[in-house]
Design a protein around this motif. Structure first.
Motif, mmCIF file in Angstrom:
data_model
loop_
_atom_site.group_PDB
_atom_site.id
_atom_site.type_symbol
_atom_site.label_atom_id
_atom_site.label_comp_id
_atom_site.label_asym_id
_atom_site.label_seq_id
_atom_site.Cartn_x
_atom_site.Cartn_y
_atom_site.Cartn_z
ATOM 1 N N SER B 159 -15.298 19.772 3.685
ATOM 2 C CA SER B 159 -16.178 19.136 4.664
ATOM 3 C C SER B 159 -16.515 20.060 5.841
ATOM 4 C CB SER B 159 -15.551 17.834 5.170
ATOM 5 O OG SER B 159 -14.463 18.130 6.002
ATOM 6 N N VAL B 160 -15.914 21.241 5.869
ATOM 7 C CA VAL B 160 -16.301 22.215 6.898
ATOM 8 C C VAL B 160 -17.701 22.732 6.553
ATOM 9 C CG1 VAL B 160 -15.776 24.468 7.882
ATOM 10 C CG2 VAL B 160 -13.932 22.884 7.361
ATOM 11 N N PRO B 161 -18.631 22.697 7.515
ATOM 12 C CA PRO B 161 -20.010 23.068 7.193
ATOM 13 C C PRO B 161 -20.114 24.486 6.629
ATOM 14 C CG PRO B 161 -19.846 22.200 9.427
ATOM 15 C CD PRO B 161 -18.464 22.312 8.917
ATOM 16 N N VAL B 178 -12.347 34.725 6.193
ATOM 17 C CA VAL B 178 -13.115 33.522 6.533
ATOM 18 C C VAL B 178 -12.263 32.279 6.290
ATOM 19 C CG1 VAL B 178 -15.094 32.115 5.861
ATOM 20 C CG2 VAL B 178 -15.372 34.563 6.186
ATOM 21 N N THR B 179 -11.575 32.243 5.140
ATOM 22 C CA THR B 179 -10.730 31.097 4.835
ATOM 23 C C THR B 179 -9.640 30.922 5.878
ATOM 24 O OG1 THR B 179 -11.101 31.478 2.493
ATOM 25 C CG2 THR B 179 -9.223 30.098 3.072
ATOM 26 N N LYS B 180 -8.971 32.020 6.191
ATOM 27 C CA LYS B 180 -7.811 31.967 7.068
ATOM 28 C C LYS B 180 -8.208 31.668 8.517
ATOM 29 C CE LYS B 180 -4.450 35.407 8.594
ATOM 30 N NZ LYS B 180 -5.301 36.265 9.385
ATOM 31 N N ASN B 181 -9.266 32.285 9.001
ATOM 32 C CA ASN B 181 -9.587 32.187 10.429
ATOM 33 C C ASN B 181 -10.682 31.200 10.776
ATOM 34 O OD1 ASN B 181 -7.739 34.224 11.088
ATOM 35 N ND2 ASN B 181 -9.214 35.791 10.564
ATOM 36 N N VAL B 182 -11.498 30.832 9.805
ATOM 37 C CA VAL B 182 -12.602 29.939 10.121
ATOM 38 C C VAL B 182 -12.429 28.579 9.432
ATOM 39 C CG1 VAL B 182 -15.102 29.602 10.000
ATOM 40 C CG2 VAL B 182 -14.178 31.876 10.451
ATOM 41 N N THR B 183 -12.351 28.610 8.111
ATOM 42 C CA THR B 183 -12.403 27.354 7.378
ATOM 43 C C THR B 183 -11.148 26.512 7.568
ATOM 44 O OG1 THR B 183 -13.507 28.724 5.742
ATOM 45 C CG2 THR B 183 -13.156 26.436 5.178
ATOM 46 N N ALA B 186 -10.772 25.071 11.038
ATOM 47 C CA ALA B 186 -11.748 24.010 11.284
ATOM 48 C C ALA B 186 -11.353 22.726 10.567
ATOM 49 C CB ALA B 186 -13.145 24.452 10.844
ATOM 50 N N ALA B 187 -10.624 22.867 9.460
ATOM 51 C CA ALA B 187 -10.207 21.695 8.702
ATOM 52 C C ALA B 187 -8.815 21.225 9.105
ATOM 53 C CB ALA B 187 -10.232 22.021 7.199
ATOM 54 N N PHE B 188 -8.294 21.800 10.185
ATOM 55 C CA PHE B 188 -6.889 21.613 10.521
ATOM 56 C C PHE B 188 -6.464 20.148 10.629
ATOM 57 C CE2 PHE B 188 -3.288 21.570 13.532
ATOM 58 C CZ PHE B 188 -2.429 22.399 12.847
ATOM 59 N N SER B 189 -7.271 19.348 11.294
ATOM 60 C CA SER B 189 -6.835 17.971 11.499
ATOM 61 C C SER B 189 -6.705 17.229 10.172
ATOM 62 C CB SER B 189 -7.768 17.240 12.459
ATOM 63 O OG SER B 189 -9.054 17.152 11.924
ATOM 64 N N GLU B 279 -10.070 21.519 15.939
ATOM 65 C CA GLU B 279 -11.257 22.292 16.251
ATOM 66 C C GLU B 279 -12.444 21.443 15.838
ATOM 67 O OE1 GLU B 279 -11.115 26.078 14.318
ATOM 68 O OE2 GLU B 279 -10.057 26.985 15.994
ATOM 69 N N VAL B 280 -13.127 20.889 16.817
ATOM 70 C CA VAL B 280 -14.269 20.031 16.500
ATOM 71 C C VAL B 280 -15.431 20.922 16.113
ATOM 72 C CG1 VAL B 280 -15.720 18.184 17.354
ATOM 73 C CG2 VAL B 280 -13.432 18.486 18.270
ATOM 74 N N TYR B 281 -16.102 20.588 15.054
ATOM 75 C CA TYR B 281 -17.187 21.490 14.645
ATOM 76 C C TYR B 281 -18.551 20.835 14.607
ATOM 77 C CZ TYR B 281 -15.486 19.639 10.190
ATOM 78 O OH TYR B 281 -15.031 18.837 9.189
#
Lengths: 252, 282
Positions: B159-161, B178-183, B186-189, B279-281
């Motif tokens: 669901s991460v854009p 990208v997976t480790k630092n962005v995706t 962002a999906a943490f919650s 992290e709200v996206y």
């Protein structure tokens, strides 16, 4: 059009999604340290073409291409070409601002950090934000979330993040289409400023914008390159009937 | 009206459960002090001399929760990352249904799978292991909650854009970066939510641990020994011929209430973590 100092040379480029030919046999060159606009009606393949220039389409399974795109003497689609390295040198700004949900500061430093940047990060952040004409607005809140910024500010942050990597080329995919007129004007001013140091390729469906910001303009229609030339000439004395019809608003 | 009534059913049920737990636990705590219950190290409510220290049951439960979490959380997260970021659509369409089958296996089947397959394997390597042991139960509960972790994390990551990932790639990042630092951040919650749900499930898991881990209240951290979890104890008493109304009978409500409080506490903690680090996206 003959280009004296090309940075990208595209020869016989075809781009397909599965069986659908999206870009047909394009050949052209991008002039170094100039702004090149790609215009054309929706769905003509201009974004596809742009995203092919730094291999951003690699993630689409059905995507494939033939022909060559030479960047700095090497074909970026050659078997031994490294797409990560190419994207490091050819940056991209997207249609919708897409800052990371991190602080303003981290948005700038992330790219250089993962690529092993050795210099002083604070300086880099300041320079990049100044370069993107955003520094004065955010210098007191660098640790706030990038998402607290307005849409226009977010887009300039994305430009700052891009130039922090010191790319040779910046690709912009309708960078102002999701912004209000005032923010659009600021982004356009910024492009005018950036042209001194960078080669910029900008896709836009806004012809006035292309006329305002670019040196050269390429008109694409249904995947075919119809006309390519200096912006002024193309807009005042188009050689092809289709170009004239499009820029005078008869279709598209 | 019917709709409101339907919604009311779950509220009523919750309140009723709390009331019953409260009433019976109250009776229990009139005879046994809360202090003795929570901090006593010996649990022997059915035989004389009786003692009511819940720590051995709590330790047994935690052993299973930690053990299964150690198995399911890393594996589940990695599975989700693989499925959402690396696997082709084809691979995905094979693995996903298999995981769903895994999630649909009745827990009692897992229980005797542990007893008849995993335990002998462990005893092959570690011959001193008891027939009923916490390790075997942890492994099987880990396998049981793995599909849940993987599937929920997969949903969260997907669901991460796409635009965020592209932003990362455009800066010359590798897919792993990208997976480790962005995706994943962002999906943490969503990822934390899946961990909590999975751990809650391990906490409340009954059948498999009753079969595989034994019925020996045992204050130990050694996973090779036989233990008893809170849920397994409740089963033991509920199935037996313990007379209703006696203190033995009331113990299961006290244990149930504790189970309830701990699970509730975990959910509250998880909510706090999610709000704190999200992290709200959008």
């Amino acid at each position: 059009m003959v280009i004296n100092d090309p940075i990208l040379s595209i020869w016989n480029l075809n781009i397909r999604y599965g069986q659908t030919l999206a870009v047909k046999n394009n050949s052209f060159e991008i002039e170094k340290n100039k702004v090149t606009a790609i215009i054309g009606p929706s769905g003509c393949g201009k974004s596809t073409l742009l995203r092919t220039l730094n291999r951003m389409n690699d993630f689409i399974d059905s995507f494939n291409t033939d022909g060559t795109i030479n960047f700095d003497g090497n074909d970026i689609y050659a078997a031994d070409a490294d797409p990560v390295e190419i994207r490091r040198r050819i940056g991209m700004v997207f249609q919708k601002p897409n800052p990371f949900p991190k602080s303003i500061y981290k948005n700038i430093t992330w790219g250089p950090q993962i690529n092993g940047y050795q210099g002083d990060m604070d300086t880099l952040v300041e320079e990049s934000l100044k370069g993107a004409a955003l520094w004065d607005e955010v210098k007191d809140r660098l640790n706030e979330s990038a998402l607290s910024l307005s849409g226009g500010q977010q887009q300039r942050l994305c430009i700052a993040r891009c130039i922090a990597m010191r790319p040779e080329v910046i690709l912009m995919d309708e960078p102002a289409s999701a912004l209000d007129p005032k923010s659009t004007a600021r982004v356009e001013e910024l492009i005018a400023k950036l042209r001194q140091d960078y080669t910029i390729v900008i896709v836009t469906h806004n012809m006035q914008q292309a006329a305002r910001v670019s040196d050269n303009t390429l008109f694409l229609y249904e995947g075919e390159l119809i006309e390519y030339g200096p912006t002024k000439a193309l807009f005042t004395k188009p050689e092809k009937q289709q170009t004239e019809d499009y820029i005078t608003g008869r279709f598209g | 009206m019917i709709l409101a009534l339907s919604a009311f059913i779950s509220i009523f049920t919750t309140l009723a459960i709390i009331a019953v737990l409260g009433k019976e636990s109250f009776g229990f705590f009139q005879q046994v002090s809360i202090w003795e219950f929570l901090f006593g190290t010996h649990w022997e409510p059915l035989l004389e001399p009786k003692s009511f220290g819940v720590l051995p049951l709590l330790a047994g439960t935690l052993l299973i929760v930690v053990g299964s979490g150690l198995i399911a959380i890393p594996t589940g997260l990695m599975t989700a990352v693989y499925l959402s970021e690396y696997a082709s659509e084809r691979t995905r369409s094979i693995i996903k249904p298999i995981m769903e089958v895994l999630a649909g296996v009745p827990t009692v089947v897992y229980g005797y799978f542990a007893l008849t397959f995993i335990t002998p394997m462990i005893r092959l390597i570690l011959p001193d292991t008891q027939i009923f042991n916490a390790l075997s139960a942890s492994i099987v509960v880990g396998i049981m909650i793995l599909p849940m972790v993987a599937s929920l994390c997969d949903d969260a990551i997907r669901s991460v854009p796409v635009s965020l990932r592209q932003g990362g790639y455009a800066l010359g990042a590798t897919p792993f970066e990208v997976t480790k630092n962005v995706t994943v951040p962002a999906a943490f919650s969503g990822i934390i939510a899946s961990f909590v749900l999975a751990v809650s499930r391990a906490f409340g898991e009954t059948m498999a641990v009753t079969l595989a881990a034994g019925a020996t209240p045992n204050l130990t951290l050694n996973p090779l020994e036989s233990i008893q979890t809170m849920t397994a104890y409740i089963v033991q008493v509920s199935l037996g011929d313990t007379p209703a109304g006696g203190i033995e009978y009331q113990t299961i409500f006290a244990v149930g209430a504790l189970l309830f409080v701990v699970t509730l506490g975990m959910n509250v903690a998880a909510n706090w973590i999610m709000n704190r680090y999200r992290e709200v996206y959008e």
